[in-house]
Design an enzyme around this catalytic site. Structure first.
Site, PDB file in Angstrom:
ATOM      1  N   MET A  74       0.805  -1.227   0.000  1.00  0.00           N
ATOM      2  CA  MET A  74       0.000   0.000   0.000  1.00  0.00           C
ATOM      3  C   MET A  74       0.838   1.277   0.000  1.00  0.00           C
ATOM      4  O   MET A  74       0.307   2.374   0.142  1.00  0.00           O
ATOM      5  CB  MET A  74      -0.970   0.010   1.184  1.00  0.00           C
ATOM      6  CG  MET A  74      -1.947  -1.133   1.171  1.00  0.00           C
ATOM      7  SD  MET A  74      -2.864  -1.207  -0.387  1.00  0.00           S
ATOM      8  CE  MET A  74      -3.394  -2.910  -0.330  1.00  0.00           C
ATOM      9  N   CYS A  75       2.147   1.156  -0.148  1.00  0.00           N
ATOM     10  CA  CYS A  75       3.012   2.334  -0.251  1.00  0.00           C
ATOM     11  C   CYS A  75       2.957   2.882  -1.672  1.00  0.00           C
ATOM     12  O   CYS A  75       2.979   2.133  -2.636  1.00  0.00           O
ATOM     13  CB  CYS A  75       4.451   1.972   0.090  1.00  0.00           C
ATOM     14  SG  CYS A  75       4.767   1.807   1.833  1.00  0.00           S
ATOM     15  N   HIS A  76       2.922   4.195  -1.755  1.00  0.00           N
ATOM     16  CA  HIS A  76       2.932   4.851  -3.065  1.00  0.00           C
ATOM     17  C   HIS A  76       4.360   4.889  -3.612  1.00  0.00           C
ATOM     18  O   HIS A  76       5.301   5.111  -2.843  1.00  0.00           O
ATOM     19  CB  HIS A  76       2.444   6.298  -2.942  1.00  0.00           C
ATOM     20  CG  HIS A  76       1.018   6.418  -2.567  1.00  0.00           C
ATOM     21  ND1 HIS A  76       0.581   6.364  -1.259  1.00  0.00           N
ATOM     22  CD2 HIS A  76      -0.090   6.578  -3.327  1.00  0.00           C
ATOM     23  CE1 HIS A  76      -0.735   6.498  -1.234  1.00  0.00           C
ATOM     24  NE2 HIS A  76      -1.167   6.631  -2.478  1.00  0.00           N
ATOM     25  N   MET A 110       8.247   5.008   5.537  1.00  0.00           N
ATOM     26  CA  MET A 110       8.343   3.589   5.188  1.00  0.00           C
ATOM     27  C   MET A 110       9.624   3.309   4.409  1.00  0.00           C
ATOM     28  O   MET A 110      10.239   2.263   4.579  1.00  0.00           O
ATOM     29  CB  MET A 110       7.115   3.134   4.394  1.00  0.00           C
ATOM     30  CG  MET A 110       5.820   3.200   5.196  1.00  0.00           C
ATOM     31  SD  MET A 110       5.900   2.413   6.830  1.00  0.00           S
ATOM     32  CE  MET A 110       6.248   0.729   6.390  1.00  0.00           C
ATOM     33  N   GLU A 111      10.033   4.249   3.581  1.00  0.00           N
ATOM     34  CA  GLU A 111      11.280   4.084   2.833  1.00  0.00           C
ATOM     35  C   GLU A 111      12.477   4.058   3.791  1.00  0.00           C
ATOM     36  O   GLU A 111      13.370   3.213   3.651  1.00  0.00           O
ATOM     37  CB  GLU A 111      11.428   5.214   1.801  1.00  0.00           C
ATOM     38  CG  GLU A 111      10.513   5.086   0.609  1.00  0.00           C
ATOM     39  CD  GLU A 111       9.042   5.415   0.865  1.00  0.00           C
ATOM     40  OE1 GLU A 111       8.219   5.145  -0.019  1.00  0.00           O
ATOM     41  OE2 GLU A 111       8.706   5.955   1.949  1.00  0.00           O
ATOM     42  N   ASP A 125      23.112 -11.378   7.470  1.00  0.00           N
ATOM     43  CA  ASP A 125      23.409 -12.384   6.449  1.00  0.00           C
ATOM     44  C   ASP A 125      24.907 -12.526   6.207  1.00  0.00           C
ATOM     45  O   ASP A 125      25.412 -13.631   6.045  1.00  0.00           O
ATOM     46  CB  ASP A 125      22.714 -12.024   5.134  1.00  0.00           C
ATOM     47  CG  ASP A 125      23.070 -13.002   4.035  1.00  0.00           C
ATOM     48  OD1 ASP A 125      22.768 -14.211   4.193  1.00  0.00           O
ATOM     49  OD2 ASP A 125      23.669 -12.578   3.029  1.00  0.00           O
TER      50      ASP A 125
END
Length: 155
Positions: A74-76, A110-111, A125
């Site tokens: 749902m992120c643009h 969010m980014e 990792d």
């Protein structure tokens, strides 16, 4: 084991931002990965088996920031003006910080969070072989404190 109640919600959509004005936006996020002292030393001395851990994590985080709208449904997709990924050594941990700038209709939290998360996962990792105990477990290794440190709009 904890019990969870299933929640069903068939309503999912992106928020309509078409009427909003383009504004300069910035978000800063950070998080930590706790590691064994020997592993931290190998990272800082550049002797980790898989190579330059922090350089690789910086590139991975940058790519993740650019792909956030593809990874989080749902992120643009937004125009990005700047991405900065930094690392600092703490007492038993490395802290990653992502600063993201945009000039658009919606924020970049969010980014920034995606960048930090990916940086920390990449570190894990790259050093996981050094972090495992004799049973193949990770008694020290953990990622924590991922958060938005600050966000700014229109400055």
């Amino acid at each position: 084991m904890a019990e969870f109640t299933h929640i069903q919600n068939d309503r999912a959509h992106m928020v309509d931002i078409t009427g909003k004005a383009d504004v300069t936006r910035e978000a800063i996020a950070s998080g930590r990965i706790y590691l064994r002292e020997e592993t931290l030393r190998a990272i800082l001395e550049g002797t980790a088996v898989k190579g330059n851990v922090l350089a690789t994590a910086r590139v991975a985080a940058t790519l993740a920031v650019k792909d956030t709208s593809r990874l989080i449904p749902m992120c643009h997709p937004i125009p990005l003006g700047s991405i900065t990924i930094d690392f600092a050594e703490g007492d038993g941990y490395i802290e990653a910080t992502a600063a993201v700038k945009s000039y658009g209709k919606t924020g970049v939290e969010m980014e920034a969070l995606t960048g930090v998360s990916t940086a920390l996962l990449t570190v894990w990792d790259m050093v996981k072989s050094a972090e495992k105990d004799e049973d193949g477990q990770y008694p020290v290794t953990r990622i924590s404190d991922i958060r938005v440190v600050e966000k700014r709009k229109g400055q």
